[in-house]
Design a protein around this motif. Structure first.
Motif, mmCIF file in Angstrom:
data_model
loop_
_atom_site.group_PDB
_atom_site.id
_atom_site.type_symbol
_atom_site.label_atom_id
_atom_site.label_comp_id
_atom_site.label_asym_id
_atom_site.label_seq_id
_atom_site.Cartn_x
_atom_site.Cartn_y
_atom_site.Cartn_z
ATOM 1 N N GLN A 60 0.819 -1.218 0.000
ATOM 2 C CA GLN A 60 0.000 0.000 0.000
ATOM 3 C C GLN A 60 0.855 1.272 0.000
ATOM 4 O O GLN A 60 0.356 2.344 -0.340
ATOM 5 N N LYS A 67 0.543 -6.039 -11.357
ATOM 6 C CA LYS A 67 0.063 -7.362 -10.963
ATOM 7 C C LYS A 67 0.340 -8.390 -12.055
ATOM 8 O O LYS A 67 0.372 -8.068 -13.243
ATOM 9 N N HIS A 73 -8.819 -9.205 -11.199
ATOM 10 C CA HIS A 73 -9.085 -7.925 -10.539
ATOM 11 C C HIS A 73 -10.022 -8.093 -9.355
ATOM 12 O O HIS A 73 -10.163 -7.171 -8.537
ATOM 13 N N THR A 74 -10.660 -9.245 -9.250
ATOM 14 C CA THR A 74 -11.557 -9.511 -8.128
ATOM 15 C C THR A 74 -10.828 -10.108 -6.926
ATOM 16 O O THR A 74 -11.436 -10.344 -5.884
ATOM 17 N N ALA A 75 -9.522 -10.368 -7.050
ATOM 18 C CA ALA A 75 -8.759 -10.979 -5.960
ATOM 19 C C ALA A 75 -8.758 -10.072 -4.729
ATOM 20 O O ALA A 75 -8.801 -8.842 -4.833
ATOM 21 N N THR A 76 -8.708 -10.692 -3.559
ATOM 22 C CA THR A 76 -8.759 -9.948 -2.295
ATOM 23 C C THR A 76 -7.665 -8.894 -2.216
ATOM 24 O O THR A 76 -7.919 -7.741 -1.835
ATOM 25 N N ILE A 78 -6.171 -7.309 -4.550
ATOM 26 C CA ILE A 78 -6.446 -6.191 -5.470
ATOM 27 C C ILE A 78 -7.513 -5.273 -4.888
ATOM 28 O O ILE A 78 -7.410 -4.049 -4.977
ATOM 29 N N ARG A 79 -8.522 -5.866 -4.267
ATOM 30 C CA ARG A 79 -9.601 -5.053 -3.676
ATOM 31 C C ARG A 79 -9.090 -4.179 -2.531
ATOM 32 O O ARG A 79 -9.679 -3.140 -2.231
ATOM 33 N N LYS A 80 -8.007 -4.585 -1.900
ATOM 34 C CA LYS A 80 -7.430 -3.800 -0.809
ATOM 35 C C LYS A 80 -6.593 -2.625 -1.301
ATOM 36 O O LYS A 80 -6.116 -1.827 -0.494
ATOM 37 N N GLN A 82 -7.524 -0.235 -3.710
ATOM 38 C CA GLN A 82 -8.415 0.542 -4.581
ATOM 39 C C GLN A 82 -7.885 1.941 -4.901
ATOM 40 O O GLN A 82 -8.192 2.496 -5.946
ATOM 41 N N ASN A 83 -7.090 2.516 -4.030
ATOM 42 C CA ASN A 83 -6.640 3.898 -4.237
ATOM 43 C C ASN A 83 -5.276 3.995 -4.908
ATOM 44 O O ASN A 83 -4.712 5.088 -5.027
#
Length: 437
Positions: A60, A67, A73-76, A78-80, A82-83
């Motif tokens: 982060q 990646k 793109h739905t992987a956990t 990746i979702r973390k 977002q910014n």
């Protein structure tokens, strides 16, 4: 700038090497275990990495994330993020490529076509590299040398998140159902990933496509800005008259000119020849180089004739469309070895072809129920096994001299094999062992 890379395989390691070469602060993270050869490269180049899990705080803190194309793109993870801007290795590498890009995608035929374009340009003396989904990362290629042309085989996974990537010449061979597990059973989502290839192309660029492909042809009128269009027809006529670069080309992809089996390969050859012509090759140069290309392993690869029965390794055919092309490449009766991990296949289009071409079906997989259910109504002999040696023995017991045994699974290989190459190599070894007896 600080860059984080998710995935330590060919793509991720290549991106890390290029980032390091460009003086970028880079960190690589892999949820699994990184292979020894990639780990050695990272260590040698003093690139910090972790394996066996992601430290989210380190990732982060990056300004940008690259990646692996295998991470959806739905992987956990990746979702973390977002910014933070998230891109793929192909997008990152293209920023540093000085030469022109020839991109090749499609559900089937892209490896053969990309290799053939490379073969033609290399034969003409061009400084050309081959990379992408073909086993060599584009990013790593850029760290090793500078080329005038980069021929890239691109999968839908690599094209999903294109932002600025732009090829000078793009080839879209076909769009047929594949990888629908990744795209929630949506052919539209899969097609859009492929068609992202056109996103940044301009009227100065060139787009070669299958004019019989309905999804591609329906999409083109919706695109506001289009490159120059070069439709190719996969019809029986192996000769095309093309007007390119101010001159006329008569390009023959007849069986005598192209040492590849099947009508689909004549089409692939025409696409490759058109791309080569657009890159500046003369028709004479193309005509001289075409016959010297002998194809790739695991794609309708002849591997011997025990008992006078021709055996072909088509292990790369992991979907219905590719197996359809393989079955249509023969006039002799076929003993068809099929099966593996079903990717949500619809076998209905194969029924009339199998009825006409196939003498018997050997199902090779841990779960053969979908294939057996689909083809039992044809009344053909069907045998099933989870052992390759047994599959070959069954096929040889049915086939007569002059007939064909075809391994063209229409399914993924991971139930019994490491990958399609492992499946094909084991098939070739076992055929060879029977010839030696």
């Amino acid at each position: 700038m600080r860059l984080a890379i998710l995935g330590g395989g060919e793509s991720g390691t290549g991106a890390a090497l290029l980032a390091k070469q460009q003086g970028i602060d880079v960190f690589l993270s892999d949820a699994g275990i990184i292979k020894a050869d990639y780990k050695h490269l990272l260590t040698t180049h003093q690139i910090p990495f972790e394996e066996g899990g992601h430290t989210i705080e380190k990732i982060q803190s990056a300004d940008e994330v690259i990646k692996s194309p295998g991470i959806p793109h739905t992987a956990t993870i990746i979702r973390k993020l977002q910014n933070i801007p998230i891109i793929d290795e192909i997008e990152f590498a293209a920023r540093y490529a000085k030469g022109k890009i020839i991109a090749v995608t499609g559900s089937n035929g892209k490896s053969t076509t990309a290799h053939l374009i490379y073969h033609l340009l290399h034969a003409a003396g061009y400084q050309v590299a081959l990379a992408g989904n073909i086993g060599y990362s584009f990013a790593k290629c850029l760290t090793q040398s500078t080329y005038a042309y980069y021929v890239l085989e691109l999968s839908s996974f690599q094209l999903e998140a294109i932002k600025d990537f732009k090829p000078a010449i793009a080839c879209l061979l076909n769009i047929t159902p594949d990888h629908l597990d990744r795209y929630h059973s949506s052919i539209e989502a899969y097609a859009q990933a492929k068609l992202n290839l056109l996103r940044n192309m301009t009227p100065l660029d060139h787009f070669i496509y299958n004019k019989a492909d309905p999804i591609t042809t329906q999409y083109l009128p919706k695109q506001k800005i289009l490159p120059q269009l070069h439709p190719i027809s996969p019809i029986d006529n192996p000769n095309n008259l093309l007007h390119l670069n101010g001159q006329d080309y008569t390009l023959s992809t007849s069986r005598e000119q192209v040492a590849l089996l099947g009508r689909h390969n004549q089409y692939n050859a025409m696409v490759a020849a058109t791309a080569a012509a657009l890159a500046g090759l003369s028709s004479e140069t193309i005509a001289t180089a075409l016959p010297t290309f002998c194809g790739l392993p695991h794609r309708l690869e002849w591997c011997g004739a025990p008992q006078g029965i021709d055996c072909y390794n088509d292990s790369k055919s992991t979907n219905v469309a590719s197996t359809t092309a393989a079955l249509l490449s023969f006039s002799q009766p076929i003993i068809w070895i099929a099966g593996g991990i079903d990717k949500g296949n619809n076998y209905a289009p194969l029924l009339p072809i199998v009825q006409e071409q196939v003498k018997a079906i050997i199902c090779l997989g841990k779960d053969n129920s979908a294939i057996i259910k689909s083809f039992r109504p044809l009344g053909l002999p069907i045998k099933e096994t989870d052992n390759l040696s047994s599959a070959i023995d069954n096929a040889l017991s049915i086939a007569l001299p002059g007939e064909v045994i075809l391994l063209s699974p229409a399914c993924a290989s991971f139930d019994l094999f490491k990958n399609f190459e492992d499946r094909g190599n084991q098939f070739k070894e076992q055929i060879n062992a029977r010839i030696q007896k």
